[in-house]
Design an enzyme around this catalytic site. Structure first.
Site, PDB file in Angstrom:
ATOM      1  N   GLU A 114      -5.201  -8.658  -0.259  1.00  0.00           N
ATOM      2  CA  GLU A 114      -5.977  -8.440   0.964  1.00  0.00           C
ATOM      3  C   GLU A 114      -7.429  -8.182   0.596  1.00  0.00           C
ATOM      4  O   GLU A 114      -7.730  -7.376  -0.288  1.00  0.00           O
ATOM      5  CB  GLU A 114      -5.460  -7.240   1.757  1.00  0.00           C
ATOM      6  N   GLU A 157       0.805  -1.216   0.000  1.00  0.00           N
ATOM      7  CA  GLU A 157       0.000   0.000   0.000  1.00  0.00           C
ATOM      8  C   GLU A 157       0.846   1.277   0.000  1.00  0.00           C
ATOM      9  O   GLU A 157       0.685   2.155   0.869  1.00  0.00           O
ATOM     10  CB  GLU A 157      -0.966  -0.005   1.193  1.00  0.00           C
TER      11      GLU A 157
END
Length: 651
Positions: free
Chosen positions: A315, A197
């Site tokens: 995820e 991220e």
């Protein structure tokens, strides 16, 4: 692989171990360095790891990864592995995860809290040993394993400042040079993910300049890995979008700055966000959620998959809001959509099982038990079966949203005879077409068209229909296809349509299931089964039509046959869905456990109901069927029912 796994099961004398693995190393395995003393109770020097590179393309490898699980909030926590409250990772934990059916293990890793020389970004040897140990827990179970750079300070250092960019590139290069060299001889089931991220501080929106910066960071890490050589020359590498986001601007901002084709896009998609991530968001799964999620996958397909670039959803998940049934439905639908595009999904599990924000845990690492086993099974079973939960190989012809009314066509698919991708020679005995749609039940049409000598317009009759995923579905058997069109599909079938009658419909998926049997089979033609009852038995309201003793009480059905990917199937007449399936125990389980239906529909001129493993466990209060299940009943609800068959189906 048998020898490889067996060495994890027992401790060998050091001299035997040395000889054994000297022999194994010549046939696709290498030796692991000695580990820190804290790990020797579970993992000692001399154990082997897989070194095979199978020559799979990135897309082939990604499509094999299937259902995955994240070891969240452990190796990426601050200061040390247990600092955020989770227990030290053990091989028993990962063994349990693998035994459930998960094929991929993602291990988030924080490196910068473990530098022995921060000025040179030198990773301490003991920490590298620890990471390697946990990696091998997964590989020992035949799993794919992903390691990354997670929660390091550089994760939030996306910037337009050239000096900041150079500092991050240098650190990423240093990390991946060391990690790459440590794992360069590992086989292709080990995967590297450049960064987690990446973003500018807490700016989750970003801009074009930030997206370009992430691409440059990805390239620095990728190049460092490739430069280490060995198996890293062709290892799969995951490159994230900005924030690893599935938002449209981030997808279009992603670029592969090399000609490397052993890469995949790394995406995190807690979608729909209000349902999946927001602790205060809505808890019930809705049609709007379904449509929103469908658009996410449609866009991933448009931007990446359709162009030959594979995607890994590293995820995803849905927080606990005391809405287990809705979370299970979400998981099944999410995985079903992902599998259509060969996208693996990896559940984010931080071992937090309360309710509300960040409560994603489904597996208790202290007790080694699944607190939300139904969610795990919903994910795993999709990758073992098909979108309509019937097993067998299938090919997707359409996935998205398309509507039609007044005898119009919602979906048009050209076969390979007309420039399309579907080969009509695949239509064979035992297969069926499957359509998922909304509107009015059974008001959907499957139409075959020939432009080359066959029937110009052939409407295929529905062979089975029902409801699933909050929609209706219809199946069209091989026999019905032949009756409508004839059997010369390879020589004459040019186009396939899914259309409406005089009622408006919306189509969400069309696929062809190759099957394993025929549509006349009592369990839908795709699974092996054992019959508990076959005949005709009627019950009045709330009475029992069929009662079967288990083997422990002199009956023929062995309850140890009840396994994760199986289900009970009841065929009956009367009023649809007014049938009850009951598990009874007088030896420690539920004394009268009424099992909720997982699927219902029509087949063979009757109604049918299916009862999944997860629903059986929920009703019975235990998965110990072998020792506690005494009797099984199929009975009527509030109206008379006649039962024709009860069977247990395996996949």
């Amino acid at each position: 692989m048998g020898i490889f796994k067996s060495v994890y099961k027992k401790r060998l004398l050091s001299c035997v171990t040395a000889v054994l693995f000297a022999l194994i190393s010549v046939s696709g395995f290498g030796c692991i360095n000695a580990y820190a003393s804290a790990d020797t109770s579970e993992f000692t020097a001399g154990y082997s790891y897989p070194t095979q590179m199978r020559g799979l393309s990135a897309s082939q490898l990604v499509s094999d990864m299937g259902a995955g699980w994240n070891l969240g909030n452990s190796l990426e926590s601050e200061n040390n592995e247990t600092y955020w409250g989770n227990p030290r990772t053990t091989k028993a934990m990962i063994d349990t995860i693998a035994a459930r059916g998960f094929k991929t293990l993602r291990i988030p890793v924080r490196w910068d809290d473990n530098y022995s020389d921060p000025s040179k970004y030198t990773i301490s040897s003991s920490y590298m040993d620890r990471v390697e140990t946990v990696v091998n827990y997964g590989l020992a179970n035949g799993m794919y394993v992903i390691i990354n750079v997670h929660h390091n300070d550089l994760q939030k250092m996306v910037s337009t400042d050239g000096s900041v960019q150079q500092r991050v590139k240098s650190e990423l290069s240093a990390i991946w040079d060391q990690v790459g060299n440590r794992f360069k001889n590992y086989g292709d089931k080990l995967i590297f993910e450049i960064n987690n991220e990446p973003r500018c501080g807490e700016d989750w929106g970003g801009n074009t300049a930030y997206y370009d910066c992430v691409n440059q960071y990805n390239e620095a890490g990728r190049a460092a890995i490739r430069a280490t050589g060995g198996n890293n020359a062709s290892r799969l590498i995951l490159l994230p979008t900005y924030c690893a986001s599935s938002d449209s601007p981030k997808l279009y901002g992603w670029k592969n700055l090399s000609n490397d084709n052993m890469i995949a896009v790394s995406i995190h998609a807690y979608q729909p966000f209000d349902f999946a991530y927001e602790g205060s968001g809505h808890s019930n799964w809705t049609d709007s959620d379904y449509n929103s999620l469908s658009s996410v996958f449609s866009q991933l397909n448009s931007v990446f998959i359709s162009k030959g670039i594979p995607v890994v959803i590293g995820e995803f998940g849905a927080v606990n809001k005391n809405n287990t049934a809705d979370r299970e439905k979400f998981t099944q639908i999410y995985a079903t959509m992902a599998k259509q595009y060969n996208i693996p999904c990896i559940w984010w599990d931080n071992n937090s099982t309360g309710t509300g924000s960040e409560k994603f845990g489904i597996f208790d690492r202290n007790s080694l038990s699944f607190t939300f086993g139904g969610i795990a099974d919903a994910l795993i079973n999709v990758y073992k079966g098909t979108p309509n939960d019937n097993g067998g190989k299938y090919v997707s012809l359409f996935w998205g949203t398309a509507s039609a009314s007044n005898w119009g066509q919602a979906v048009t698919v050209s076969t390979t005879r007309c420039g399309g991708n579907f080969n009509p020679s695949d239509i064979k005995t035992g297969g069926h077409f499957y359509v998922e749609y909304s509107g009015t039940k059974d008001q959907v049409e499957l139409i075959f068209q020939s432009l080359s000598g066959g029937n110009n317009w052939s409407k295929v009759s529905i062979s089975e229909s029902g409801s699933i995923n909050g929609r209706y579905y219809a199946k069209f058997s091989y026999d019905n296809c032949v009756k409508a069109f004839g059997s010369n599909f390879s020589g004459q079938l040019d186009k396939i349509y899914v259309g409406a009658t005089d009622k408006t419909i919306t189509v969400y998926s069309l696929c062809y299931n190759y099957g394993k049997g025929s549509d006349s089979d009592n369990n839908g033609g795709s699974d092996k089964y054992v019959s508990l009852f076959w005949g005709s038995s009627t019950a009045s309201p709330w009475g029992q039509a069929v009662s079967v003793m288990t083997k422990k009480n002199g009956g023929s059905f062995d309850p140890q046959n009840i396994i994760l990917n199986g289900y009970f199937y009841v065929e009956y007449s009367g009023t649809k869905d007014q049938i009850e399936f009951i598990l009874q125990s007088w030896s420690g389980g539920s004394s009268w456990g009424k099992v909720s239906m997982s699927e219902s529909g029509t087949a063979n001129g009757h109604y049918f109901a299916k009862y999944s493993y997860a629903n059986c466990v929920a009703a019975f209060g235990s998965s110990d069927f072998l020792n506690k299940l005494d009797q099984i009943h199929a009975g009527a609800g509030n109206s008379t029912a006649t039962v024709y068959s009860v069977c247990y189906c395996y996949r």
